[in-house]
Design an enzyme around this catalytic site. Structure first.
Site, PDB file in Angstrom:
ATOM      1  N   HIS A 266     -14.784 -23.172 -85.990  1.00  0.00           N
ATOM      2  CA  HIS A 266     -15.000 -23.319 -87.440  1.00  0.00           C
ATOM      3  C   HIS A 266     -13.731 -23.641 -88.218  1.00  0.00           C
ATOM      4  CE1 HIS A 266     -18.487 -20.225 -86.856  1.00  0.00           C
ATOM      5  NE2 HIS A 266     -18.804 -21.415 -86.414  1.00  0.00           N
TER       6      HIS A 266
ATOM      7  N   ASP B 108     -12.537 -19.309 -91.758  1.00  0.00           N
ATOM      8  CA  ASP B 108     -13.235 -18.046 -91.459  1.00  0.00           C
ATOM      9  C   ASP B 108     -12.310 -16.835 -91.632  1.00  0.00           C
ATOM     10  OD1 ASP B 108     -15.609 -19.228 -90.796  1.00  0.00           O
ATOM     11  OD2 ASP B 108     -15.620 -18.648 -88.693  1.00  0.00           O
TER      12      ASP B 108
ATOM     13  N   TRP C 159     -23.182 -19.365 -73.966  1.00  0.00           N
ATOM     14  CA  TRP C 159     -23.680 -19.459 -75.344  1.00  0.00           C
ATOM     15  C   TRP C 159     -24.792 -20.506 -75.270  1.00  0.00           C
ATOM     16  CZ3 TRP C 159     -19.425 -17.124 -74.230  1.00  0.00           C
ATOM     17  CH2 TRP C 159     -18.574 -16.538 -75.158  1.00  0.00           C
TER      18      TRP C 159
ATOM     19  N   TYR D 146     -26.957 -22.649 -77.208  1.00  0.00           N
ATOM     20  CA  TYR D 146     -27.147 -23.114 -78.576  1.00  0.00           C
ATOM     21  C   TYR D 146     -27.870 -24.469 -78.578  1.00  0.00           C
ATOM     22  CZ  TYR D 146     -23.901 -19.490 -80.340  1.00  0.00           C
ATOM     23  OH  TYR D 146     -23.290 -18.301 -80.684  1.00  0.00           O
TER      24      TYR D 146
ATOM     25  N   ARG E 139     -29.000 -27.794 -79.831  1.00  0.00           N
ATOM     26  CA  ARG E 139     -28.363 -28.627 -80.857  1.00  0.00           C
ATOM     27  C   ARG E 139     -28.558 -30.102 -80.525  1.00  0.00           C
ATOM     28  NH1 ARG E 139     -23.053 -25.870 -83.049  1.00  0.00           N
ATOM     29  NH2 ARG E 139     -24.611 -24.227 -83.076  1.00  0.00           N
TER      30      ARG E 139
ATOM     31  N   LYS F 244     -25.956 -15.777 -74.500  1.00  0.00           N
ATOM     32  CA  LYS F 244     -25.809 -15.349 -75.886  1.00  0.00           C
ATOM     33  C   LYS F 244     -26.671 -16.298 -76.712  1.00  0.00           C
ATOM     34  CE  LYS F 244     -22.165 -15.214 -79.321  1.00  0.00           C
ATOM     35  NZ  LYS F 244     -20.740 -15.253 -79.556  1.00  0.00           N
TER      36      LYS F 244
ATOM     37  N   LYS G 269     -28.829 -16.981 -80.651  1.00  0.00           N
ATOM     38  CA  LYS G 269     -28.841 -16.619 -82.072  1.00  0.00           C
ATOM     39  C   LYS G 269     -30.189 -16.011 -82.418  1.00  0.00           C
ATOM     40  CE  LYS G 269     -25.411 -19.954 -83.500  1.00  0.00           C
ATOM     41  NZ  LYS G 269     -24.956 -20.987 -84.371  1.00  0.00           N
TER      42      LYS G 269
ATOM     43  N   GLY H 160     -23.592 -12.636 -83.679  1.00  0.00           N
ATOM     44  CA  GLY H 160     -23.595 -11.859 -84.928  1.00  0.00           C
ATOM     45  C   GLY H 160     -23.967 -12.676 -86.149  1.00  0.00           C
ATOM     46  N   GLY H 161     -23.498 -13.933 -86.175  1.00  0.00           N
ATOM     47  CA  GLY H 161     -23.789 -14.802 -87.315  1.00  0.00           C
ATOM     48  C   GLY H 161     -22.848 -14.574 -88.490  1.00  0.00           C
TER      49      GLY H 161
ATOM     50  N   GLY I 121     -18.486 -11.586 -84.101  1.00  0.00           N
ATOM     51  CA  GLY I 121     -17.155 -11.893 -84.619  1.00  0.00           C
ATOM     52  C   GLY I 121     -17.041 -11.599 -86.090  1.00  0.00           C
TER      53      GLY I 121
HETATM   54  P1  FBP Z   1     -20.118 -14.863 -85.041  1.00  0.00           P
HETATM   55  O1  FBP Z   1     -20.523 -13.461 -84.682  1.00  0.00           O
HETATM   56  O2  FBP Z   1     -18.929 -14.881 -85.946  1.00  0.00           O
HETATM   57  O3  FBP Z   1     -21.302 -15.644 -85.560  1.00  0.00           O
HETATM   58  O4  FBP Z   1     -19.648 -15.555 -83.697  1.00  0.00           O
HETATM   59  C1  FBP Z   1     -20.551 -15.963 -82.740  1.00  0.00           C
HETATM   60  C2  FBP Z   1     -20.236 -17.353 -82.219  1.00  0.00           C
HETATM   61  O5  FBP Z   1     -21.038 -17.676 -81.125  1.00  0.00           O
HETATM   62  C3  FBP Z   1     -18.770 -17.552 -81.845  1.00  0.00           C
HETATM   63  O6  FBP Z   1     -18.483 -17.126 -80.556  1.00  0.00           O
HETATM   64  C4  FBP Z   1     -18.590 -19.016 -82.075  1.00  0.00           C
HETATM   65  O7  FBP Z   1     -17.312 -19.346 -82.477  1.00  0.00           O
HETATM   66  C5  FBP Z   1     -19.520 -19.319 -83.190  1.00  0.00           C
HETATM   67  O8  FBP Z   1     -20.496 -18.310 -83.222  1.00  0.00           O
HETATM   68  C6  FBP Z   1     -20.149 -20.682 -83.040  1.00  0.00           C
HETATM   69  O9  FBP Z   1     -21.214 -20.825 -83.924  1.00  0.00           O
HETATM   70  P2  FBP Z   1     -21.684 -22.229 -84.412  1.00  0.00           P
HETATM   71  O10 FBP Z   1     -21.597 -23.182 -83.249  1.00  0.00           O
HETATM   72  O11 FBP Z   1     -23.079 -22.028 -84.878  1.00  0.00           O
HETATM   73  O12 FBP Z   1     -20.785 -22.620 -85.517  1.00  0.00           O
END
Ligand code: FBP
Length: 260
Positions: free
Chosen positions: A25, A29, A141, A143, A145, A173, A175, A199-200, A226
């Site tokens: 990010h 942050d 992770w 995700y 996308r 992991k 969301k 965590g989000g 995080g």
């Molecule tokens: P948070 O708890 O701060 O949301 O972190 C989780 C996490 O998976 C981090 O490890 C990673 O940097 C971030 O979210 C990536 O999220 P995204 O790809 O949605 O921006």
């Protein structure tokens, strides 16, 4: 070789402190305190996390395997969001380098459904093979996308969880979209691959701990969190409340007693 999950879990449960947001990010942050990895290491150790997640550059400069007691998870791929174009997060660190840095596990983000899925799956397959030769767990992770993908849909996230199992992840992991029955299904289809939750973005303490409680009650083994922690003005007290929910199964009210 047997995969040593017990190094990064406690009685089958886990809380990881995630700190790869600097690349994912950018420093927006962070504040004056949280931009310093030493501050994060202190939260990770005092907060009772079962592991801290770092990129290799930070691990090399701030993680001392002789001094730090907290287990390390080295994230093996990473991507910035300076340009939003590609759903591809390339490998930036080898399994061998992660081991040299003191890693007890390695991490990797998979963008399920991305136009680069063949490349991602191939790279992840090689990582699983190598890490497992050393008995090192792989945390993925998952995700979803890509073009036209509903990232928040339970169906898509269950598909992503299943991909994690099929591709050899030991822990995935995902969301949370607030669908607790959907989470039970995600846990079911992930089979012997354990499910942890992201965590989000930062929310108030009650909201965050209530979400954590719902995650644990519906089958997740823990959280890899995080921002909700290190953006909090009192991260250690909040971590202790989270710990009580995850490891002792207490109610949110009970966990929040220490916060008042
Ligand atoms: P948070 O708890 O701060 O949301 O972190 C989780 C996490 O998976 C981090 O490890 C990673 O940097 C971030 O979210 C990536 O999220 P995204 O790809 O949605 O921006």
């Amino acid at each position: 070789m047997a995969i040593k999950l017990d190094k990064i879990t406690k009685n089958g449960k886990a809380i990881f402190l995630a700190y790869d947001q600097g690349i994912e990010h950018g420093p927006s942050d962070f504040d004056e305190k949280s931009c310093n990895p030493e501050y994060i290491m202190e939260i990770a150790e005092k907060g009772g996390y079962t592991a801290v997640i770092l990129q290799h550059g930070i691990a090399e400069k701030y993680y001392d395997k002789r001094k730090h007691k907290i287990p390390l998870i080295v994230k093996l791929n990473g991507k910035s969001r300076i340009s939003e174009v590609d759903n591809l997060s390339s490998q930036v660190c080898s399994v061998k380098r992660a081991i040299k840095l003191g890693a007890s596990a390695v991490g990797y983000t998979i963008y399920d459904g991305s136009e680069f899925e063949p490349t991602i799956f191939k790279e992840f397959g090689r990582i699983v093979e190598e890490a497992h030769e050393y008995g090192l767990p792989v945390v993925a992770w998952m995700y979803p996308r890509g073009r036209g993908i509903d990232e928040g849909s339970t169906e898509i996230n269950a598909y992503a969880a299943r991909i994690g199992l099929e591709l050899g992840a030991d822990i995935i992991k995902v969301k949370y979209n607030g669908d607790y029955e959907g989470l039970q299904w995600i846990v079911k289809v992930a089979g012997r691959t354990k499910v942890m939750m992201a965590g989000g973005p930062k929310q108030d303490e009650f909201g965050f701990l209530s979400m954590a409680k719902e995650m644990i009650d519906n089958g997740a083994i823990g959280l890899a969190v995080g921002r909700n922690v290190w953006q909090s003005p009192h991260p250690i007290i909040l971590s202790k409340a989270l710990k009580k929910i995850v490891f002792d199964g207490v109610s949110v009210g009970e966990a929040m007693k220490g916060l008042k």
